[in-house]
Write a protein that holds these residues in place. Structure first.
Motif, PDB file in Angstrom:
ATOM      1  N   CYS A   1       0.834  -1.206   0.000  1.00 59.23           N
ATOM      2  CA  CYS A   1       0.000   0.000   0.000  1.00 59.23           C
ATOM      3  C   CYS A   1       0.864   1.250   0.000  1.00 59.23           C
ATOM      4  CB  CYS A   1      -0.902   0.005   1.222  1.00 59.23           C
ATOM      5  SG  CYS A   1      -1.835   1.541   1.428  1.00 59.23           S
ATOM      6  N   HIS A   2       0.547   2.161  -0.910  1.00 62.50           N
ATOM      7  CA  HIS A   2       1.276   3.423  -0.981  1.00 62.50           C
ATOM      8  C   HIS A   2       0.367   4.615  -0.726  1.00 62.50           C
ATOM      9  CE1 HIS A   2       4.416   0.906  -2.669  1.00 62.50           C
ATOM     10  NE2 HIS A   2       5.241   1.900  -2.501  1.00 62.50           N
ATOM     11  N   GLY A   3      -0.791   4.354  -0.167  1.00 61.82           N
ATOM     12  CA  GLY A   3      -1.628   5.465   0.273  1.00 61.82           C
ATOM     13  C   GLY A   3      -2.409   6.162  -0.819  1.00 61.82           C
ATOM     14  N   HIS A   4      -2.740   5.451  -1.890  1.00 63.32           N
ATOM     15  CA  HIS A   4      -3.511   6.080  -2.968  1.00 63.32           C
ATOM     16  C   HIS A   4      -4.958   6.370  -2.577  1.00 63.32           C
ATOM     17  CE1 HIS A   4      -0.319   5.685  -5.921  1.00 63.32           C
ATOM     18  NE2 HIS A   4      -0.135   4.444  -5.510  1.00 63.32           N
ATOM     19  N   ALA A   5      -5.471   5.626  -1.626  1.00 60.23           N
ATOM     20  CA  ALA A   5      -6.808   5.837  -1.071  1.00 60.23           C
ATOM     21  C   ALA A   5      -7.934   5.614  -2.075  1.00 60.23           C
ATOM     22  CB  ALA A   5      -6.932   7.235  -0.444  1.00 60.23           C
ATOM     23  N   ARG A   6      -7.632   4.961  -3.176  1.00 57.05           N
ATOM     24  CA  ARG A   6      -8.676   4.661  -4.158  1.00 57.05           C
ATOM     25  C   ARG A   6      -9.626   3.603  -3.608  1.00 57.05           C
ATOM     26  NH1 ARG A   6      -6.341   5.431  -9.491  1.00 57.05           N
ATOM     27  NH2 ARG A   6      -8.145   4.323 -10.283  1.00 57.05           N
ATOM     28  N   CYS A   7      -9.093   2.697  -2.809  1.00 57.65           N
ATOM     29  CA  CYS A   7      -9.931   1.673  -2.191  1.00 57.65           C
ATOM     30  C   CYS A   7     -10.978   2.333  -1.301  1.00 57.65           C
ATOM     31  CB  CYS A   7      -9.058   0.725  -1.371  1.00 57.65           C
ATOM     32  SG  CYS A   7      -8.008   1.542  -0.146  1.00 57.65           S
TER      33      CYS A   7
ATOM     34  N   LEU B   1      -9.026   4.105   6.368  1.00 61.90           N
ATOM     35  CA  LEU B   1      -7.655   4.593   6.250  1.00 61.90           C
ATOM     36  C   LEU B   1      -7.122   4.972   7.622  1.00 61.90           C
ATOM     37  CD1 LEU B   1      -7.890   6.903   3.109  1.00 61.90           C
ATOM     38  CD2 LEU B   1      -7.446   4.439   3.204  1.00 61.90           C
TER      39      LEU B   1
ATOM     40  N   GLY C   1      -3.275   8.095   5.843  1.00 55.78           N
ATOM     41  CA  GLY C   1      -3.913   7.856   4.558  1.00 55.78           C
ATOM     42  C   GLY C   1      -3.626   6.509   3.934  1.00 55.78           C
ATOM     43  N   TYR C   2      -3.027   5.628   4.712  1.00 56.55           N
ATOM     44  CA  TYR C   2      -2.816   4.273   4.225  1.00 56.55           C
ATOM     45  C   TYR C   2      -3.988   3.407   4.690  1.00 56.55           C
ATOM     46  CZ  TYR C   2       2.013   5.068   2.730  1.00 56.55           C
ATOM     47  OH  TYR C   2       3.137   5.488   2.081  1.00 56.55           O
ATOM     48  N   VAL C   3      -4.231   2.348   3.937  1.00 59.52           N
ATOM     49  CA  VAL C   3      -5.341   1.486   4.323  1.00 59.52           C
ATOM     50  C   VAL C   3      -5.036   0.869   5.692  1.00 59.52           C
ATOM     51  CG1 VAL C   3      -4.532  -0.617   3.127  1.00 59.52           C
ATOM     52  CG2 VAL C   3      -6.973  -0.211   3.415  1.00 59.52           C
TER      53      VAL C   3
ATOM     54  N   CYS D   1      -7.126  -0.192  -6.829  1.00 61.42           N
ATOM     55  CA  CYS D   1      -5.825   0.047  -6.196  1.00 61.42           C
ATOM     56  C   CYS D   1      -4.710  -0.091  -7.229  1.00 61.42           C
ATOM     57  CB  CYS D   1      -5.581  -0.943  -5.059  1.00 61.42           C
ATOM     58  SG  CYS D   1      -3.925  -0.758  -4.358  1.00 61.42           S
ATOM     59  N   PRO D   2      -3.966   0.980  -7.496  1.00 60.17           N
ATOM     60  CA  PRO D   2      -2.903   0.910  -8.506  1.00 60.17           C
ATOM     61  C   PRO D   2      -1.756  -0.002  -8.102  1.00 60.17           C
ATOM     62  CG  PRO D   2      -3.354   3.194  -7.846  1.00 60.17           C
ATOM     63  CD  PRO D   2      -4.086   2.300  -6.895  1.00 60.17           C
ATOM     64  N   GLU D   3      -1.632  -0.276  -6.819  1.00 63.50           N
ATOM     65  CA  GLU D   3      -0.541  -1.131  -6.340  1.00 63.50           C
ATOM     66  C   GLU D   3      -0.951  -2.588  -6.244  1.00 63.50           C
ATOM     67  OE1 GLU D   3       2.256   0.323  -6.064  1.00 63.50           O
ATOM     68  OE2 GLU D   3       1.586   2.411  -6.040  1.00 63.50           O
TER      69      GLU D   3
ATOM     70  N   ALA E   1      -2.702  -4.010  -4.047  1.00 64.04           N
ATOM     71  CA  ALA E   1      -2.406  -4.404  -2.671  1.00 64.04           C
ATOM     72  C   ALA E   1      -3.539  -5.190  -2.038  1.00 64.04           C
ATOM     73  CB  ALA E   1      -2.104  -3.154  -1.838  1.00 64.04           C
ATOM     74  N   ILE E   2      -4.689  -5.267  -2.710  1.00 59.82           N
ATOM     75  CA  ILE E   2      -5.877  -5.859  -2.099  1.00 59.82           C
ATOM     76  C   ILE E   2      -6.285  -7.112  -2.862  1.00 59.82           C
ATOM     77  CG2 ILE E   2      -8.292  -5.489  -1.482  1.00 59.82           C
ATOM     78  CD1 ILE E   2      -7.627  -2.436  -1.520  1.00 59.82           C
TER      79      ILE E   2
HETATM   80 FE1  F3S Z   1      -3.340   1.613  -0.367  1.00 57.56          FE
HETATM   81 FE2  F3S Z   1      -4.184   0.840  -2.675  1.00 57.56          FE
HETATM   82 FE3  F3S Z   1      -5.885   1.715  -0.953  1.00 57.56          FE
HETATM   83  S1  F3S Z   1      -2.286   1.876  -2.305  1.00 57.56           S
HETATM   84  S2  F3S Z   1      -4.793   3.159   0.329  1.00 57.56           S
HETATM   85  S3  F3S Z   1      -4.628  -0.119  -0.745  1.00 57.56           S
HETATM   86  S4  F3S Z   1      -5.900   2.145  -3.125  1.00 57.56           S
END
Ligand code: F3S
Length: 68
Positions: free
Chosen positions: A10-16, A26, A30-32, A54-56, A58-59
Motif C-alpha cells: 500500500c502506498h496510500g492512494h486511497a482509491r480503495c 484509512l 492515509g494508508y489502508v 488500487c494501482p498497487e 495491494a488488495i
Molecule cells: Fe493503499 Fe491501494 Fe488503498 S495503495 S490506500 S490499498 S488504493
C-alpha cells in the motif's frame, strides 16, 4: 467474502477508500488501515471495485464459497 490487504504494498492512494469507505478504512496518514476484513452482505461489489482500483494491487478478494 473477505478482503486481504498487503500493507507492505500500500502506498496510500486511497482509491480503495473512495470506492468503499465502509470496508477500506484509512489510518491517519492515509494508508489502508485494515489487514483483513469480512465483507458485509451487499458490499461485495464495492469491495471488488476497491481492490481493482488500487494501482498497487495491494488488495485481494478471498471468496469463502469457492475452494482454493
Ligand atoms: Fe493503499 Fe491501494 Fe488503498 S495503495 S490506500 S490499498 S488504493
Amino acid at each position: 467474502v473477505r478482503v486481504v490487504v498487503d500493507r507492505e504494498a500500500c502506498h496510500g492512494h486511497a482509491r480503495c477508500n473512495a470506492a468503499s469507505p465502509e470496508i477500506y478504512e484509512l489510518d491517519d496518514v492515509g494508508y489502508v488501515a485494515i489487514r483483513t476484513a469480512d465483507v458485509p452482505a451487499g458490499l461485495e461489489d464495492q469491495a471488488r471495485r476497491g481492490a481493482l482500483d488500487c494501482p498497487e494491487r495491494a488488495i485481494s478478494i478471498v471468496s469463502d464459497d469457492e475452494p482454493g
